[in-house]
Motif scaffolding. Structure first.
Motif, mmCIF file in Angstrom:
data_model
loop_
_atom_site.group_PDB
_atom_site.id
_atom_site.type_symbol
_atom_site.label_atom_id
_atom_site.label_comp_id
_atom_site.label_asym_id
_atom_site.label_seq_id
_atom_site.Cartn_x
_atom_site.Cartn_y
_atom_site.Cartn_z
ATOM 1 N N LEU A 25 0.854 -1.189 -0.031
ATOM 2 C CA LEU A 25 0.082 0.072 0.092
ATOM 3 C C LEU A 25 0.697 1.213 -0.088
ATOM 4 N N GLU A 26 0.403 2.279 -0.883
ATOM 5 C CA GLU A 26 1.199 3.545 -0.905
ATOM 6 C C GLU A 26 0.234 4.665 -0.370
ATOM 7 N N PRO A 27 0.964 5.317 0.638
ATOM 8 C CA PRO A 27 0.324 6.569 1.094
ATOM 9 C C PRO A 27 -0.181 7.627 -0.215
ATOM 10 N N THR A 28 -1.356 8.120 0.046
ATOM 11 C CA THR A 28 -1.645 9.197 -1.153
ATOM 12 C C THR A 28 -2.336 10.241 -0.756
ATOM 13 N N ASP A 29 -2.529 11.313 -1.183
ATOM 14 C CA ASP A 29 -3.518 12.367 -0.540
ATOM 15 C C ASP A 29 -4.858 12.221 -1.225
ATOM 16 N N PHE A 30 -5.727 11.113 -0.675
ATOM 17 C CA PHE A 30 -7.126 11.211 -1.258
ATOM 18 C C PHE A 30 -7.923 12.317 -1.173
ATOM 19 N N THR A 31 -7.922 12.989 0.151
ATOM 20 C CA THR A 31 -8.530 14.295 0.610
ATOM 21 C C THR A 31 -8.202 15.122 -0.508
ATOM 22 N N GLY A 32 -7.253 15.638 -0.636
ATOM 23 C CA GLY A 32 -6.819 16.673 -1.648
ATOM 24 C C GLY A 32 -7.491 16.268 -3.087
#
Length: 130
Positions: A25-32
Motif C-alpha cells: 500500500l502506498e500513501p496518497t492524498d485522497f482528501t486533496g
C-alpha cells in the motif's frame, strides 16, 4: 442507505482484501485529490461531502497521505465518477457491501447493481423479521 466503499492505492492488483499485503500500500492524498476533482464540496470540520449530479459522496478527511480511505456513496452516478478518478490515479475500489473489489473496466460485473440487490435482500429480511 449508503454504500460503503474503500479506495486503495497499492503497487499490487488487489484481488481480495483477505490477501492484501499492507507493505504494497502506498500513501496518497485522497482528501486533496477528491476535493480538487469535484466542483461542489461541503466541509464541516473533518467531514466532507461531495455533491454531484444525482449523487453524494461523504468522507472524513485526512491531514496526511494515507494508503486507503472509506467513503459513503449515495447514488449510482457517484460510482462512475469514482471509477474515472480511480483509473486516473491508479486507485482500486473495494465494495464492503458485497465484499469484493470493483472491476474498474467492467463495473457492472460487481458494482452498483450488486449493491442494489444486496440492499433489497436486507430490506426483505427486515420486513420478514418484523
Amino acid at each position: 442507505m449508503s454504500w460503503d466503499i474503500v479506495l486503495f492505492y497499492s503497487k499490487q492488483k488487489i484481488e481480495s482484501v483477505a490477501e492484501l499485503d499492507d507493505n504494497q500500500l502506498e500513501p496518497t492524498d485522497f482528501t486533496g485529490i477528491l476535493e480538487n476533482s469535484f466542483d461542489r464540496i461541503k466541509k464541516n470540520n473533518n467531514h466532507t461531502e461531495i455533491v454531484g449530479t444525482d449523487f453524494t459522496i461523504d468522507f472524513y478527511t485526512h491531514s496526511e497521505p494515507v494508503s486507503n480511505t472509506m467513503l459513503n456513496l449515495h447514488g449510482e452516478n457517484g460510482l462512475y465518477a469514482l471509477i474515472e478518478l480511480a483509473k486516473k490515479n491508479s486507485w482500486q475500489i473495494y465494495d464492503s457491501g458485497i465484499g469484493e473489489m470493483i472491476d474498474l473496466e467492467n463495473p457492472e460485473k460487481n458494482g452498483f447493481d450488486n449493491h442494489r440487490k444486496y440492499v433489497e435482500q436486507i430490506l426483505k429480511k427486515n420486513k420478514n423479521s418484523v
